[in-house]
Design an enzyme around this catalytic site. Structure first.
Site, PDB file in Angstrom:
ATOM      1  CG  HIS A  30      28.179  13.205  22.602  1.00  0.00           C
ATOM      2  ND1 HIS A  30      28.287  14.089  23.652  1.00  0.00           N
ATOM      3  CD2 HIS A  30      28.763  12.067  23.018  1.00  0.00           C
ATOM      4  CE1 HIS A  30      28.923  13.503  24.653  1.00  0.00           C
ATOM      5  NE2 HIS A  30      29.220  12.270  24.298  1.00  0.00           N
ATOM      6  CG  LEU A  55      22.454  12.772  13.028  1.00  0.00           C
ATOM      7  CD1 LEU A  55      22.513  11.342  13.533  1.00  0.00           C
ATOM      8  CD2 LEU A  55      21.157  13.008  12.288  1.00  0.00           C
ATOM      9  CG  HIS A  56      27.262  16.209  16.529  1.00  0.00           C
ATOM     10  ND1 HIS A  56      27.377  16.820  17.763  1.00  0.00           N
ATOM     11  CD2 HIS A  56      26.269  16.853  15.889  1.00  0.00           C
ATOM     12  CE1 HIS A  56      26.497  17.796  17.842  1.00  0.00           C
ATOM     13  NE2 HIS A  56      25.802  17.828  16.726  1.00  0.00           N
ATOM     14  CB  ALA A  57      31.174  11.922  15.892  1.00  0.00           C
ATOM     15  N   PRO A 109      27.479   8.624  14.977  1.00  0.00           N
ATOM     16  CG  PRO A 109      26.283   9.161  16.912  1.00  0.00           C
ATOM     17  CD  PRO A 109      27.664   9.220  16.314  1.00  0.00           C
TER      18      PRO A 109
END
Lengths: 217, 88
Positions: free
Chosen positions: B12, B14-16, B18
């Site tokens: 997904h 480089l969100h949330a 990570p």
């Protein structure tokens, strides 16, 4: 008897008195500060760091999926880019409350414009902003109330910091006016097996002490 | 000052989680670290807001620059974090 409909999360029935969560704080007025920027900067940094510590604490207590979300929020409260922005605004003579409000709002708008996952983080920023401004104003932090008896929590919407720390012994059920089946409220209600109804628009008319039956099937 | 370009491994982007792991590591390194998406401007890698606002997706190439401290070790660690799929 009045019937209010929304999207049910989970299965079950809860009966109890309504306790409403405090509504959002008003937008801080944009007026010149009577303190110098350095002093306002100290106030802003102190409140940002208190809120960051609270969020990290709640995360550690909550564990699971909520821990990552709350740790990320704690980092946002002490984000170096955000603090740079606050400092820049304070130099123009704004109050700490207003500078914090405008800085979070700028990032909120940026993320909201990106949509999807980023759009959801936008709501998190509003929540952090409110907590910091409440701390600056020495007002009680927005969050889950603690009336000392079991209750059905009625809120406009719940942020991760709220839902993560719900006391199952006290909270009989959740009703939110906004939010859908993929909202934080719904996700965490499922994880914690709390009966919840989200997107119940007419719940805005409920008052503290009203007895409600929350039924999901 | 050392730099390297790496392809984002997380499904997904480089969100949330990570993004959180990456900015935590960058902040803890004690070095000045920037991350730059191909075609974008370098931003402070210790700022989760600046990092997620880049909208970095799976498969994007990003350039990491580390200045100060144990540069090579920090760079290796951050590159490893970015190339791993944390969403599995």
């Amino acid at each position: 008897m009045m019937e209010i409909k929304g999207t049910g999360i989970g299965q079950g029935v809860a009966v109890g008195p309504v306790v409403r969560m405090a509504e959002a704080l008003p937008e801080p007025v944009d007026r010149p500060s009577h303190l110098d920027p350095e002093r306002e900067g100290e106030r802003a940094r102190a409140s940002l760091s208190v809120v960051a510590a609270e969020l990290a604490n709640r995360g550690a207590k909550a564990g699971g999926a909520a821990k990552d979300v709350l740790e990320a929020q704690a980092m946002m409260a002490e984000d170096p880019s955000l603090i740079d922005e606050v400092t820049k605004l304070l130099a123009t003579g704004k109050t700490a409350e207003r500078a914090v409000y405008e800085s979070f709002a700028a990032y909120r708008d940026l993320l909201a414009g990106m949509g999807g996952y980023m759009g959801e983080r936008a709501a998190d920023l509003d929540d952090i902003s409110q907590r910091v401004i409440a701390h600056l104003l020495k007002l009680p932090a927005p969050g889950v109330p603690n009336p000392g008896h079991p209750f059905v929590l009625v809120a406009r919407d719940l942020a991760p910091a709220d839902t993560a720390t719900l006391d199952l012994d006290q909270v009989l059920g959740l009703v939110t006016v906004d939010g859908g089946p993929t909202s934080h409220t719904a996700i965490l209600a499922r994880e914690k097996s709390i009966v919840a109804i989200v997107g119940a628009t007419d719940a805005a008319s409920l008052a503290d002490g009203d007895t409600v039956v929350v039924a999901c099937r | 000052m050392v730099e390297r370009t790496v392809r984002i491994g997380s499904t997904h982007g480089l969100h949330a989680r990570p993004a959180k792991l990456f900015t935590q590591a960058a902040a803890a390194s004690g070095a000045a670290v920037t991350i730059q998406k191909a075609g974008g401007a370098p931003v402070n890698a210790a700022s989760i807001l600046a990092v997620i606002a880049q909208g970095i997706d799976h498969g994007d190439d990003v350039t990491i620059v580390v200045d100060g401290g144990d540069e090579s070790a920090v760079l290796d660690q951050l590159v490893e974090l970015l190339s791993t799929d944390h969403d599995e």
